[in-house]
Design an enzyme around this catalytic site. Structure first.
Site, mmCIF file in Angstrom:
data_model
loop_
_atom_site.group_PDB
_atom_site.id
_atom_site.type_symbol
_atom_site.label_atom_id
_atom_site.label_comp_id
_atom_site.label_asym_id
_atom_site.label_seq_id
_atom_site.Cartn_x
_atom_site.Cartn_y
_atom_site.Cartn_z
ATOM 1 N N ASP A 171 0.887 -1.197 -0.034
ATOM 2 C CA ASP A 171 0.060 -0.045 0.038
ATOM 3 C C ASP A 171 0.861 1.446 -0.032
ATOM 4 O O ASP A 171 2.150 1.151 -0.022
ATOM 5 C CB ASP A 171 -0.879 0.054 1.238
ATOM 6 N N GLY A 179 1.103 3.953 2.271
ATOM 7 C CA GLY A 179 1.451 4.413 3.418
ATOM 8 C C GLY A 179 0.045 5.469 3.683
ATOM 9 O O GLY A 179 0.023 5.918 4.924
ATOM 10 N N GLY A 180 -0.622 6.198 2.737
ATOM 11 C CA GLY A 180 -1.608 6.906 2.924
ATOM 12 C C GLY A 180 -2.645 6.697 4.019
ATOM 13 O O GLY A 180 -2.802 7.232 4.903
ATOM 14 N N ASP A 195 -2.336 8.620 -1.260
ATOM 15 C CA ASP A 195 -3.704 9.239 -1.488
ATOM 16 C C ASP A 195 -4.113 9.747 0.125
ATOM 17 O O ASP A 195 -3.635 9.227 0.942
ATOM 18 C CB ASP A 195 -4.774 8.178 -2.047
ATOM 19 N N ASP A 210 -8.348 -7.223 -0.134
ATOM 20 C CA ASP A 210 -7.413 -7.389 1.113
ATOM 21 C C ASP A 210 -7.977 -7.290 2.393
ATOM 22 O O ASP A 210 -8.975 -6.224 2.357
ATOM 23 C CB ASP A 210 -6.204 -6.777 0.796
ATOM 24 N N CYS A 254 -13.335 -28.805 5.848
ATOM 25 C CA CYS A 254 -12.233 -27.862 5.549
ATOM 26 C C CYS A 254 -10.784 -29.004 5.236
ATOM 27 O O CYS A 254 -10.638 -29.958 6.279
ATOM 28 C CB CYS A 254 -11.984 -26.966 6.441
ATOM 29 N N CYS A 272 -7.843 -27.676 5.549
ATOM 30 C CA CYS A 272 -6.556 -26.554 5.975
ATOM 31 C C CYS A 272 -6.054 -27.756 7.006
ATOM 32 O O CYS A 272 -6.306 -28.522 7.688
ATOM 33 C CB CYS A 272 -7.025 -25.270 6.666
ATOM 34 N N CYS A 278 -7.652 -28.155 10.397
ATOM 35 C CA CYS A 278 -8.810 -28.952 10.319
ATOM 36 C C CYS A 278 -8.467 -30.428 10.109
ATOM 37 O O CYS A 278 -9.136 -31.345 10.498
ATOM 38 C CB CYS A 278 -9.837 -28.423 9.579
ATOM 39 N N HIS A 331 -6.302 -21.426 9.535
ATOM 40 C CA HIS A 331 -7.652 -21.835 9.098
ATOM 41 C C HIS A 331 -8.252 -20.665 8.494
ATOM 42 O O HIS A 331 -8.880 -20.861 7.199
ATOM 43 C CB HIS A 331 -8.698 -22.282 10.090
#
Lengths: 376, 376
Positions: free
Chosen positions: A89, A91-92, A143, A271, A309, A311, A314, A340
């Site tokens: 990103d 930093g704004g 920004d 995100d 799941c 993962c 799990c 998870h």
């Protein structure tokens, strides 16, 4: 660089080719603020969790360890041992949400470090130089992110200034990418749409930033105080003005339902700290809703978080064990739940992509939207 | 059950066969106090780290989640998803080191929980019942661990009482192992030698506990205030009275050099929180000594903790990155360093075993003893 594969209504199945790998979209980027996922999750773990892009924060890394250190270590990807794409990103957002005593001028922003109070200046050029040092795959424009609810007049002035900053970002990035020792001379730049919840400002700003012909476009300044209905209204209003042949990134969003709703509205990339933050508090996601593992009812529950799941958590551990780890304040609790949750988000995006490939996204959304954001 | 393979002086290369797997000795047990290794390391990780035995704490697990819960979940091994051997301590050490307001009687000890102040009683029978519920491979006898320096007369009385407790432990374990629903009906019992730093008390106590014909013998009450020289003197004095055909466990020890010195003196098994505790503070072990990763000199150091090390941390991450993670207070810092340190300890034992197999332990010790405990 960005190839549309299929549409279903406004929803898009596409792929973004970068110098650090191909990203299948819609995609969720996993947030590693300080060059690490919070909850003791490493870049090696991310590979197992179907992560495609790691997101890191320019503000945090500029303060610590310093972007000069990261640059000397070969850039962020080498530093944190992640060979896939990285988005930084600008930093704004952090300057406006974390740093005290800030003062905005035409040049940029003066602020104090939230770590030790050091007085720092960051403007478009500084942000681009830091991100160039970090060597990310995609850099974000610097920004001002206006919190909602916002004043119309202030938002208008702020948008105009952020637009002037965007021109400076583009110029500086072109200069940096052309330097001989640049870590990633193919660094991409995404512009950020602002305008709070005012449709006319949003649309005007989108039209203006699209004129720069950037590598992608983000919608910023949402999920910062307004309700989800407002957020969807703004996406609906600006989407027609976003170029079809560029990736669209909705910043800082959101819940699993937010993702489904936004994909339906034409967004490609997301995100959010939600999966890692919630995981660290024992709140875990499933297709049927969100569980709070601290709940007493799990004390003797031998089932995994989610029986469906795959993962690593799990596959091995029970709700009873995870609950115990939280009660005993064992760090392992956080790690296993963050694992998870990240897997859940990345896998959800995979499911969304598969449904778009098959033209069944509408059905998938209908099946999930009633339960996926519920508490169970 | 315990098979001596080779001797080199007093040092022993052996293997201990348990119902949950074979342990090659000398061995270092990895400490997972509350059914988890501190520093976000899971039982799945332990498999990669050459761990042979996980040690868990009876006192902690009795308080939280409660041994009844662990029993209902199928015992500790199933609960924490570790299919190798588990040793549980007796709770004695923690009752005497952690719990406030304790009162010792012939029956056992009254104390207050360090978590919520609840008044609890634990004697030999209670300790055995809890360990039976936990279903560990090896249970430890309930003892009083006297801190050094100790009063001679008090130590003498304490040893006599701990011996009486040992007979009760043995009886209760035999009863519990014979019950129909016992989780591990082959649970082994190790006795614990006490006697502070008084050789006559130590030897007398050792002779007395050996008479019970237990599955193994521990030396307790060392590394609790006395210097290393004192500790080695006590090991030297009691070792001749320990049966050659039973495993010998030095409790709560120690530094890498302590391990080398104690293996040389005939000890087979060790445990210590040092690798995980030090790791969580950025202190990492190498054959050439101990590094403090927080040190400024590592800020731009691209090397791994130890260039010779094959642990998952050294295979991927630089000192510079680890230092950054500590400075940024990222949990991942602790995890990566605990992983390295546990691997180092387990790998050191593997190296010791290989040297015993080849009859070169003396040379190995000579090569390592000058540097291994140094700060670098």
């Amino acid at each position: 660089m960005f190839k549309l594969i299929k549409n279903e209504g406004k929803a898009r199945r596409a792929q973004l080719t970068t110098v650090h790998g191909v990203v299948q979209t819609p995609a969720f980027m996993n947030v590693g603020t300080c060059a690490a996922i919070k909850g003791a999750v490493s870049s090696q773990d991310l590979k197992e969790l179907k992560c495609q892009v790691e997101l890191c924060n320019t503000y945090h890394l500029h303060l610590r360890p310093g972007d000069d250190v990261v640059r000397d270590m070969g850039g962020l990807r080498k530093f944190m041992c992640w060979d896939g794409p990285v988005l930084t990103d600008s930093g704004g957002f952090q300057v406006f949400s974390l740093a005290p005593l800030r003062k905005i001028t035409e040049e940029g922003v003066y602020f104090s470090s939230h770590i030790d109070g050091t007085r720092i200046f960051m403007g478009p050029e500084e942000s681009m130089r830091i991100q160039s040092n970090l060597g990310s795959t995609i850099a974000m424009a610097f920004d001002e992110c206006v919190a909602n609810p916002a004043e119309y007049e202030y938002t208008k002035l702020s948008c105009a200034r952020t637009l002037r900053w965007l021109y400076r970002c583009k110029d500086e990035m072109e200069r940096l990418n052309g330097l001989e020792n640049t870590i990633n001379s193919h660094q991409m730049l995404f512009g950020i749409n602002q305008g709070a919840t005012f449709e006319d400002l949003r649309i005007q700003n989108m039209q203006q930033i699209v004129e720069l012909g950037l590598d992608g476009y983000a919608i910023g300044g949402l999920a910062v105080g307004e309700c989800a209905t407002e957020m969807y209204r703004i996406i609906d209003s600006v989407e027609p003005f976003m170029p079809a042949d560029k990736p669209r990134y909705l910043m800082g969003v959101g819940t699993p339902l937010n993702l489904l709703e936004s994909v339906e509205r034409g967004v490609d990339i997301f995100d959010c700290v939600m999966p890692s933050r919630n995981g660290r508090h024992g709140h875990v996601f499933t297709i049927s809703g969100k569980r709070n593992l601290i709940n007493a009812k799990y004390q003797r529950d031998p089932a995994p978080i989610d029986e469906q799941c795959s993962c690593p958590t799990c596959q091995n551990y029970s709700r009873a064990y995870l609950r115990h780890l939280f009660k005993a304040e064992e760090m392992l609790a956080m790690r296993l739940c963050v694992i998870h949750n990240l897997y859940f988000y990345n896998r959800l995006m995979e499911t969304i992509r598969a449904s778009l490939d098959e033209g069944t996204f509408g059905q998938l959304k209908k099946r999930l939207e009633q339960t996926i954001d519920m508490r169970i």
